[in-house]
Scaffold this motif. Structure first.
Motif, PDB file in Angstrom:
ATOM      1  N   GLY A 116      -7.187  16.355  -8.750  1.00 20.83           N
ATOM      2  CA  GLY A 116      -8.249  15.372  -8.988  1.00 20.83           C
ATOM      3  C   GLY A 116      -7.897  14.251  -9.951  1.00 20.83           C
ATOM      4  N   ALA A 117      -6.651  14.237 -10.454  1.00 26.81           N
ATOM      5  CA  ALA A 117      -6.275  13.152 -11.392  1.00 26.81           C
ATOM      6  C   ALA A 117      -6.323  11.795 -10.708  1.00 26.81           C
ATOM      7  N   VAL A 118      -5.979  11.768  -9.406  1.00 31.24           N
ATOM      8  CA  VAL A 118      -6.113  10.540  -8.615  1.00 31.24           C
ATOM      9  C   VAL A 118      -7.222  10.794  -7.598  1.00 31.24           C
ATOM     10  N   ASN A 119      -8.330  10.092  -7.776  1.00 29.05           N
ATOM     11  CA  ASN A 119      -9.507  10.310  -6.936  1.00 29.05           C
ATOM     12  C   ASN A 119     -10.001   8.963  -6.407  1.00 29.05           C
ATOM     13  N   VAL A 120      -9.746   8.688  -5.131  1.00 30.31           N
ATOM     14  CA  VAL A 120     -10.166   7.399  -4.555  1.00 30.31           C
ATOM     15  C   VAL A 120     -11.689   7.323  -4.394  1.00 30.31           C
ATOM     16  N   LEU A 181     -15.474   3.864  -2.505  1.00 31.70           N
ATOM     17  CA  LEU A 181     -14.032   4.120  -2.511  1.00 31.70           C
ATOM     18  C   LEU A 181     -13.334   3.014  -3.297  1.00 31.70           C
ATOM     19  N   ASP A 182     -12.263   3.375  -4.007  1.00 32.47           N
ATOM     20  CA  ASP A 182     -11.361   2.404  -4.641  1.00 32.47           C
ATOM     21  C   ASP A 182      -9.954   2.960  -4.444  1.00 32.47           C
ATOM     22  N   VAL A 183      -9.153   2.281  -3.625  1.00 32.61           N
ATOM     23  CA  VAL A 183      -7.832   2.809  -3.278  1.00 32.61           C
ATOM     24  C   VAL A 183      -6.718   2.101  -4.057  1.00 32.61           C
ATOM     25  N   GLY A 184      -7.090   1.465  -5.171  1.00 35.19           N
ATOM     26  CA  GLY A 184      -6.122   0.702  -5.980  1.00 35.19           C
ATOM     27  C   GLY A 184      -4.913   1.524  -6.425  1.00 35.19           C
ATOM     28  N   ALA A 185      -5.090   2.830  -6.565  1.00 37.28           N
ATOM     29  CA  ALA A 185      -3.994   3.657  -7.080  1.00 37.28           C
ATOM     30  C   ALA A 185      -2.918   3.935  -6.042  1.00 37.28           C
ATOM     31  N   ILE A 186      -3.256   3.758  -4.759  1.00 37.62           N
ATOM     32  CA  ILE A 186      -2.281   4.132  -3.735  1.00 37.62           C
ATOM     33  C   ILE A 186      -2.029   3.072  -2.669  1.00 37.62           C
ATOM     34  N   ALA A 187      -2.945   2.097  -2.534  1.00 32.74           N
ATOM     35  CA  ALA A 187      -2.898   1.192  -1.377  1.00 32.74           C
ATOM     36  C   ALA A 187      -1.670   0.280  -1.376  1.00 32.74           C
ATOM     37  N   LYS A 188      -1.293  -0.229  -2.539  1.00 29.02           N
ATOM     38  CA  LYS A 188      -0.145  -1.152  -2.569  1.00 29.02           C
ATOM     39  C   LYS A 188       1.136  -0.431  -2.178  1.00 29.02           C
ATOM     40  N   GLY A 189       1.298   0.773  -2.713  1.00 29.38           N
ATOM     41  CA  GLY A 189       2.498   1.539  -2.383  1.00 29.38           C
ATOM     42  C   GLY A 189       2.512   1.927  -0.916  1.00 29.38           C
ATOM     43  N   THR A 253       5.976   1.876 -11.016  1.00 35.66           N
ATOM     44  CA  THR A 253       5.572   2.089 -12.402  1.00 35.66           C
ATOM     45  C   THR A 253       4.079   1.865 -12.574  1.00 35.66           C
ATOM     46  N   SER A 254       3.418   2.760 -13.323  1.00 32.03           N
ATOM     47  CA  SER A 254       2.043   2.528 -13.784  1.00 32.03           C
ATOM     48  C   SER A 254       2.112   2.376 -15.295  1.00 32.03           C
ATOM     49  N   GLY A 255       1.470   1.322 -15.817  1.00 25.19           N
ATOM     50  CA  GLY A 255       1.571   1.100 -17.260  1.00 25.19           C
ATOM     51  C   GLY A 255       0.273   0.604 -17.863  1.00 25.19           C
ATOM     52  N   HIS A 269      -7.121  -0.413 -20.813  1.00 32.98           N
ATOM     53  CA  HIS A 269      -6.454  -0.726 -19.549  1.00 32.98           C
ATOM     54  C   HIS A 269      -7.200  -0.117 -18.369  1.00 32.98           C
ATOM     55  N   HIS A 270      -6.566  -0.154 -17.180  1.00 29.92           N
ATOM     56  CA  HIS A 270      -7.276   0.043 -15.915  1.00 29.92           C
ATOM     57  C   HIS A 270      -7.066   1.389 -15.243  1.00 29.92           C
ATOM     58  N   ILE A 271      -6.344   2.307 -15.886  1.00 29.71           N
ATOM     59  CA  ILE A 271      -6.141   3.624 -15.256  1.00 29.71           C
ATOM     60  C   ILE A 271      -7.028   4.633 -15.991  1.00 29.71           C
ATOM     61  N   ILE A 272      -8.001   5.161 -15.253  1.00 31.04           N
ATOM     62  CA  ILE A 272      -9.094   5.898 -15.885  1.00 31.04           C
ATOM     63  C   ILE A 272      -8.941   7.409 -15.666  1.00 31.04           C
ATOM     64  N   ASP A 273      -9.030   8.151 -16.772  1.00 29.33           N
ATOM     65  CA  ASP A 273      -8.988   9.610 -16.713  1.00 29.33           C
ATOM     66  C   ASP A 273     -10.332  10.115 -16.159  1.00 29.33           C
ATOM     67  N   ALA A 296       4.793   7.754  -3.998  1.00 31.16           N
ATOM     68  CA  ALA A 296       5.323   7.267  -5.282  1.00 31.16           C
ATOM     69  C   ALA A 296       4.227   6.563  -6.083  1.00 31.16           C
ATOM     70  N   ASP A 297       3.432   5.729  -5.390  1.00 23.52           N
ATOM     71  CA  ASP A 297       2.350   5.008  -6.068  1.00 23.52           C
ATOM     72  C   ASP A 297       1.317   5.993  -6.611  1.00 23.52           C
ATOM     73  N   ALA A 298       0.920   6.944  -5.769  1.00 20.14           N
ATOM     74  CA  ALA A 298      -0.070   7.938  -6.185  1.00 20.14           C
ATOM     75  C   ALA A 298       0.448   8.755  -7.362  1.00 20.14           C
ATOM     76  N   SER A 300       2.710   7.941  -9.615  1.00 19.35           N
ATOM     77  CA  SER A 300       2.841   7.203 -10.886  1.00 19.35           C
ATOM     78  C   SER A 300       1.479   7.121 -11.569  1.00 19.35           C
ATOM     79  N   THR A 301       0.414   6.944 -10.788  1.00 15.72           N
ATOM     80  CA  THR A 301      -0.933   6.941 -11.382  1.00 15.72           C
ATOM     81  C   THR A 301      -1.282   8.340 -11.887  1.00 15.72           C
ATOM     82  N   ALA A 302      -0.981   9.357 -11.081  1.00 13.83           N
ATOM     83  CA  ALA A 302      -1.315  10.743 -11.471  1.00 13.83           C
ATOM     84  C   ALA A 302      -0.605  11.128 -12.771  1.00 13.83           C
TER      85      ALA A 302
HETATM   86  P1  ADP Z   1      -1.470  -0.820 -10.437  1.00 13.19           P
HETATM   87  O1  ADP Z   1      -2.523  -0.931  -9.391  1.00 13.19           O
HETATM   88  O2  ADP Z   1      -1.684  -1.708 -11.619  1.00 13.19           O
HETATM   89  O3  ADP Z   1      -0.082  -0.906  -9.917  1.00 13.19           O
HETATM   90  P2  ADP Z   1      -1.880   2.026 -10.368  1.00 13.19           P
HETATM   91  O4  ADP Z   1      -1.128   2.251  -9.117  1.00 13.19           O
HETATM   92  O5  ADP Z   1      -1.682   3.058 -11.423  1.00 13.19           O
HETATM   93  O6  ADP Z   1      -1.582   0.641 -11.043  1.00 13.19           O
HETATM   94  O7  ADP Z   1      -3.400   1.981  -9.932  1.00 13.19           O
HETATM   95  C1  ADP Z   1      -4.416   1.584 -10.820  1.00 13.19           C
HETATM   96  C2  ADP Z   1      -5.648   1.271 -10.011  1.00 13.19           C
HETATM   97  O8  ADP Z   1      -6.120   2.455  -9.378  1.00 13.19           O
HETATM   98  C3  ADP Z   1      -6.821   0.765 -10.835  1.00 13.19           C
HETATM   99  O9  ADP Z   1      -6.854  -0.630 -10.880  1.00 13.19           O
HETATM  100  C4  ADP Z   1      -8.026   1.348 -10.127  1.00 13.19           C
HETATM  101  O10 ADP Z   1      -8.378   0.516  -9.026  1.00 13.19           O
HETATM  102  C5  ADP Z   1      -7.508   2.641  -9.564  1.00 13.19           C
HETATM  103  N1  ADP Z   1      -7.648   3.818 -10.459  1.00 13.19           N
HETATM  104  C6  ADP Z   1      -7.654   3.879 -11.811  1.00 13.19           C
HETATM  105  N2  ADP Z   1      -7.744   5.148 -12.262  1.00 13.19           N
HETATM  106  C7  ADP Z   1      -7.789   5.924 -11.145  1.00 13.19           C
HETATM  107  C8  ADP Z   1      -7.879   7.330 -10.926  1.00 13.19           C
HETATM  108  N3  ADP Z   1      -7.904   8.209 -11.930  1.00 13.19           N
HETATM  109  N4  ADP Z   1      -7.930   7.763  -9.633  1.00 13.19           N
HETATM  110  C9  ADP Z   1      -7.902   6.903  -8.602  1.00 13.19           C
HETATM  111  N5  ADP Z   1      -7.800   5.568  -8.748  1.00 13.19           N
HETATM  112  C10 ADP Z   1      -7.735   5.085  -9.994  1.00 13.19           C
END
Ligand code: ADP
Ligand code: MG
Length: 344
Positions: A116-120, A181-189, A253-255, A269-273, A296-298, A300-302
């Protein structure tokens, strides 16, 4: 993405290419700024400018299709995208393209794999942070943190069980009307990997693609040696902590320096626990190297969200995946095979 980061990204890729033997006269680069709210760089080798530009444009067009499908802020004529799905929460299932179904199936797997650390399905919480960050960046003197109560109420609508995917019907339904839904953590990768694959299958090679720091190889280096990809230094955004060597695959990289705003002198910053509902604060950055770009994208966020011991156990359990945690200016940790990939 900030302009400085964009320039640095270009430099990182150029450094990566320049680091591979004598400078080749055929080295070329294109930059796009209309994809995934970030900077995309295509860099590599081609015989002519025309050939290179054509390939870069094809990558761009492929990525633009994914951008439109995965967009949660805009709708587009003639397609149902993730904004359509979000807008239909609690109302009706939405017929979507296979690409959306596949992304969401991956997202569900990632949820399970990362505990559940990465939850879209956390879109409602992420939207609160997004709104406060946007307001704070527009008017820094009045920048504020989201009230805890607002975050807690939003967090009541993040249950991924309410993401209903009907593969046979080709529909997606959010069973909770307040869920987003917010797929920011995985969509670009994911999109970068798919675009790279599509072009590689069409015979394209000798390229590196970076979508907002999600770097993928498209075929091998022309000299048969590994590509070398710079990892940005969180302490000095003009520099690199190291370069990583890969024949094929992805470096992501996630930073905490990538997207943030400042309240009372503190950066948020934008990565939320998902547990604290606050920006994760274990590390300055985490880099992941692995063959699959979406994974890889997922990851790095996890790994950015999880404490080191749990992240370390996770990465060691995945074949061929390696990670580097930049804890702070003094401390860096590595998974068991990462240091062997460092070239400089
Ligand atoms: P970036 O998008 O800057 O490359 P990440 O891949 O780590 O960085 O994704 C961060 C994005 O993912 C945030 O902008 C937000 O949309 C979303 N996000 C933030 N925290 C979480 C989380 N815990 N689970 C799922 N999505 C998240
Ligand atoms: Mg990510």
């Amino acid at each position: 993405m900030k302009k400085a980061t964009c320039i640095l990204l270009c430099l990182a890729l150029m450094a990566a290419l320049a680091g591979c033997g004598q400078p080749a006269p055929s080295r070329r680069q294109s930059v796009f700024v209309d994809l995934f709210d970030t900077v995309t760089v295509v860099a590599g080798y081609a015989e002519t400018d025309e050939a290179f530009n054509q390939t870069a444009q094809a990558l761009h067009d492929c990525l633009l299709d994914y951008h439109r499908l995965f967009d949660i802020y805009e709708t587009y004529d003639g397609i149902n995208n993730l904004k359509t799905v979000n807008d239909s929460a609690g109302i009706a299932p939405v017929a979507v393209n296979r690409e959306i179904i596949e992304l969401l199936l991956l997202a569900r797997e990632i949820y399970a794999q990362t505990d559940g650390a990465v939850n879209v399905a956390m879109g409602s919480v992420l939207a609160v942070w997004h709104d406060y960050r946007t307001a704070g960046l527009a008017d820094p003197a009045h920048a504020a943190l989201p009230p805890e109560e607002t975050l807690r109420r939003a967090a009541e609508h993040c249950d991924i069980q309410n993401l209903v995917i009907d593969e046979q019907a080709g529909t997606v339904y959010l069973a909770d009307p307040e869920m987003r839904l917010d797929v920011g953590a995985i969509a670009k990768g994911y999109a970068a990997g798919r675009a790279a694959e599509t072009l590689a299958e069409a015979g394209v090679n000798r390229l590196l693609l970076s979508v907002g720091g999600n770097v993928c190889t498209v075929g091998g280096h022309p000299e048969g040696r590994p590509w070398s990809v710079g990892v940005q230094d969180p302490e000095n955004l003009e520099g690199f902590v190291c370069a990583v060597s890969v024949y094929t695959g992805c470096v992501v990289t996630s930073g905490n320096y990538q997207r943030y705003y400042t309240v009372g002198g503190v950066d948020y910053h934008h990565i939320i626990d998902p547990d604290s509902l606050m920006p994760a604060d274990h590390f300055n950055a985490v880099t992941v190297v692995c063959a699959d770009s979406g994974l890889a994208d997922a990851l790095s966020t996890a790994l950015f969200v999880l404490p080191y011991a749990r992240g370390s156990a996770l990465i060691e359990s995945i074949d061929g995946a390696e990670a580097m945690w930049i804890v702070d200016a003094q401390t860096t940790r590595y998974s068991s095979g990462f240091e062997a990939l460092i070239t400089a």
